[in-house]
Write an enzyme that holds these catalytic residues in place. Structure first.
Site, PDB file in Angstrom:
ATOM      1  N   PHE A 208       0.712  -1.182   0.001  1.00 53.62           N
ATOM      2  CA  PHE A 208       0.103  -0.144  -0.031  1.00 53.62           C
ATOM      3  C   PHE A 208       0.929   1.145   0.035  1.00 53.62           C
ATOM      4  O   PHE A 208       1.952   1.239   0.370  1.00 53.62           O
ATOM      5  CB  PHE A 208      -0.865   0.043   1.223  1.00 53.62           C
ATOM      6  CG  PHE A 208      -0.005   0.098   2.353  1.00 53.62           C
ATOM      7  CD1 PHE A 208       0.407   1.426   3.080  1.00 53.62           C
ATOM      8  CD2 PHE A 208       0.264  -0.899   3.216  1.00 53.62           C
ATOM      9  CE1 PHE A 208       1.135   1.439   4.105  1.00 53.62           C
ATOM     10  CE2 PHE A 208       0.785  -0.882   4.381  1.00 53.62           C
ATOM     11  CZ  PHE A 208       1.412   0.465   4.751  1.00 53.62           C
ATOM     12  N   PRO A 381       3.891  -0.670  10.090  1.00 53.02           N
ATOM     13  CA  PRO A 381       2.437  -0.522   9.725  1.00 53.02           C
ATOM     14  C   PRO A 381       1.481  -1.299  10.431  1.00 53.02           C
ATOM     15  O   PRO A 381       1.853  -2.554  10.579  1.00 53.02           O
ATOM     16  CB  PRO A 381       2.723  -0.753   8.074  1.00 53.02           C
ATOM     17  CG  PRO A 381       3.749  -1.696   8.041  1.00 53.02           C
ATOM     18  CD  PRO A 381       4.793  -1.349   9.237  1.00 53.02           C
ATOM     19  N   HIS A 407       7.341  -6.173  12.609  1.00 55.07           N
ATOM     20  CA  HIS A 407       7.387  -5.809  11.267  1.00 55.07           C
ATOM     21  C   HIS A 407       5.950  -5.417  10.577  1.00 55.07           C
ATOM     22  O   HIS A 407       5.630  -4.412  10.003  1.00 55.07           O
ATOM     23  CB  HIS A 407       7.682  -6.406   9.980  1.00 55.07           C
ATOM     24  CG  HIS A 407       6.958  -7.651   9.369  1.00 55.07           C
ATOM     25  ND1 HIS A 407       6.224  -8.330  10.104  1.00 55.07           N
ATOM     26  CD2 HIS A 407       6.435  -7.776   8.124  1.00 55.07           C
ATOM     27  CE1 HIS A 407       5.364  -8.933   9.363  1.00 55.07           C
ATOM     28  NE2 HIS A 407       5.661  -8.689   8.181  1.00 55.07           N
TER      29      HIS A 407
END
Lengths: 484, 141
Positions: A208, A381, A407
């Protein structure tokens, strides 16, 4: 505690150990909570995979897993293992197909109030300028093989030389965006062909580009060093080495399946195929893998440049008014030769990070000068509906996890389940109502990637934070998303 | 249906069962197609022949399915069906020849569904299940 018949012992609230048994050469250690162990980890094979990794010849200290652990192949996603350079092996299963999948965070000087009325337009421009989706291509003209080979050698430098960024971007990228000893002659023509039209493309699945605002600062001093402030507009880019990287992994998996037989290794999962690091097979894989890593850094560099252009296109402001700058770029699927303290001695090892982020502390010679006083930014993220986090690496990561942290959030629902849950709902509408504009190639991707298909990333980063591995610096809230 | 998709947290997993190895390989190709493409009953407009040699049936199956991946994402050529699969063991290696039918992506009405990064070895084990052959395949997406 028993999970799937496996004995797991508590070391602390945030760290659990699988004692060495059977063919394990070291114990397994999972950074997680009782809640997670008794929840999502009951449903898949991830814990077994921690045990499998502990069988790798030359593995040092522990087979580790970060709190975003979930079912992968070979290694679990979230797996970390360091192997001895002389006695140990390298395994593509410890890197993954998407070599150097990673995250890049860039800042602007804009505040949310300055963009809130134009987010829709900004998202449209980003979506127009950055190719997304299955097999996306054409961000820049199709490159001939010799130019792809230049990218494989140079990494992000290729982008900067060709006008897609600045020298400062290189300084603010892990490894300066270029792993040395990458040999394009070890990359197949098939892999080159897959990469020819994919430089600067986002791809599909969980990749993304996100426009975020800095919602909360936890550590003012470190946030200032990173250039972050409350309500600031920043962007995150999550993608990797695209088809080129997948093909390199596939090509070398074939080689290493044969090598495993040649060297007489007996591993519990074929996807853990490996070769001694010092062998020709191991060295060739490492040199080809570095090519894919360089391709991925170049990819994120080009995408960031296209994103910057999209900001200019939308807001018609000068360079200095926008002040668009890279904060940092980290990879989370990689194998690297690093020096770590083992049995009180410094030792060079091959650190496999499969869905794990390097998290080096203040003072490390391997992080940019501007962050040396605070530590390396660790970019985590979350999902597209809730939040993401910026952390900073701590000394304890060097002591316990070979300088590694988590992560991301980690999936908890299969894509099939997410599609079922999305039935009868209008996710675009739901996201819009919570202040998030989204544009994707198809609704199916939005449904598969719905926020609750993932763990709550705040639970994941809290485990790393309270374990002392990496500390929270800032929380980011999404306001615009483009996906494949 | 000789194959069925099963739950997998992060990727796509499928179980294939057939009464011969040749049919197992053909059904695995069709499962790959259903995972990668939204099938709008395309017409075959051409064929390609592939020959592979590998040390095990699993490696051979990964080779074949990986080639379909390469044809789609690099050559922009979509697989539709497979015929004339020949499979034999010779000198401790397995050999496969197959004629694969398909068409260029740009001439097709087919839509891409998922980007299959790779065909993995994870949990793949081609074995006899009673009279039939069985395997599980996990596609990395």
């Amino acid at each position: 505690m028993q999970i799937l018949g496996i004995n797991i012992e508590k070391i602390s609230d945030n760290l659990w150990e699988i004692p060495k048994h059977g063919g394990m050469l070291v114990p397994g250690r999972i950074y997680t909570s009782r809640n997670m162990l008794e929840g999502s980890l009951q449903n898949d094979e991830a814990i077994k995979q921690v045990i499998n990794v502990a069988h790798l010849p030359g593995i040092q200290k522990y087979s580790l897993a970060m709190p975003d652990i979930h079912w992968g192949y070979g290694f679990p996603i979230g797996g970390v293992a360091a192997t001895d350079l002389n006695e140990g092996v390298i395994s593509p299963g410890g890197v993954g197909y998407d070599i150097n999948c990673g995250v890049r965070l860039a800042k602007t000087s804009l505040q949310y109030d300055q963009i809130k009325n134009k987010i829709q337009k900004l998202v449209e421009n980003l979506f127009k300028n950055i190719p997304t989706g299955v097999g996306a291509s054409g961000a820049i003209k199709k490159l001939p093989p010799h130019e792809i080979k230049n990218i494989l050698r140079k990494g992000s430098s290729w982008a900067v030389e060709n006008g897609f960024g600045t020298q400062q971007d290189l300084e603010l990228t892990e490894e300066n965006g270029q792993l040395k000893d990458a040999d394009p002659e070890l990359v197949s023509s098939k892999a080159i062909e897959r990469g020819m039209d994919q430089a600067g493309t986002l791809g599909s699945g969980n990749h993304f580009l996100e426009i975020d605002l800095v919602e909360k600062i936890y550590d003012e001093h470190t946030a200032q060093a990173f250039g972050l402030f409350k309500n600031q507009v920043v962007i995150q880019i999550h993608t990797g080495s695209r088809g080129l990287g997948y093909q390199i992994c596939e090509d070398y998996l074939k080689v290493l399946v044969q090598a495993e037989k040649k060297y007489g290794f007996k591993l519990p999962d074929k996807q853990l195929a490996c070769a001694p690091i010092k062998s020709d097979e191991g060295q060739n894989y490492l040199r080809a893998m570095r090519c894919a890593a360089n391709f991925a850094w170049n990819n994120r560099q080009v995408i960031m440049h296209l994103a910057k252009q999209s900001f200019h296109e939308t807001f018609s402001i000068s360079e200095s008014e926008l002040d668009f700058q890279l904060i940092y770029d980290v990879c989370h699927n990689i194998a690297k030769i690093e020096e770590h303290l083992i049995d009180d001695k410094k030792k060079k090892v091959c650190v496999h990070r499969k869905g794990a982020t390097r998290a080096f502390p203040a003072g490390s010679p391997f992080i940019p000068d501007k962050y040396k006083s605070v530590g390396q930014p660790v970019l985590i993220p979350g999902d597209m509906g809730r939040y993401s986090f910026v952390l900073v690496g701590n000394e304890k990561a060097m002591e316990e996890t070979f300088g590694s942290s988590c992560h991301g959030a980690g999936r908890v629902k299969s894509r099939h389940q997410a599609l079922k849950d999305a039935k009868g709902r209008n996710l675009i509408d739901e996201l819009t109502k919570s202040g998030i504009v989204i544009q994707a190639k198809g609704y199916k991707t939005i449904a598969e990637e719905m926020p609750h298909a993932y763990k709550d990333v705040s639970e994941v980063v809290d485990i790393m934070h309270y374990a002392g591995i990496s500390s929270k610096v800032a929380k980011l809230k999404p306001v615009g998303v483009i996906k494949g | 249906m000789p194959y069925k998709f099963i739950e997998h947290t992060a990727d796509i997993a499928v179980e294939v069962e057939e009464d011969s190895l040749e049919k197992l390989f053909a059904s695995a190709c069709n499962a790959w197609r259903d995972a990668a493409l939204i099938n709008k009953k395309p017409d075959n407009t051409g064929s390609k022949k592939f020959i592979f040699t590998s040390g095990s049936l699993e490696e051979l199956l990964v080779e074949l399915l990986s080639e379909l991946n390469f044809q789609l994402y690099a050559k922009k050529w979509i697989y539709i069906s497979v015929k004339n699969i020949l499979l034999e063991k010779f000198n401790s290696n397995y050999h496969l020849a197959a004629e694969v039918f398909g068409q260029p992506l740009e001439q097709s009405s087919v839509e891409l569904k998922e980007e299959i990064k790779a065909v993995t070895f994870h949990q793949m084990n081609i074995e006899k299940n009673g009279e039939n052959f069985f395997t599980r395949i996990v596609f990395d997406i």
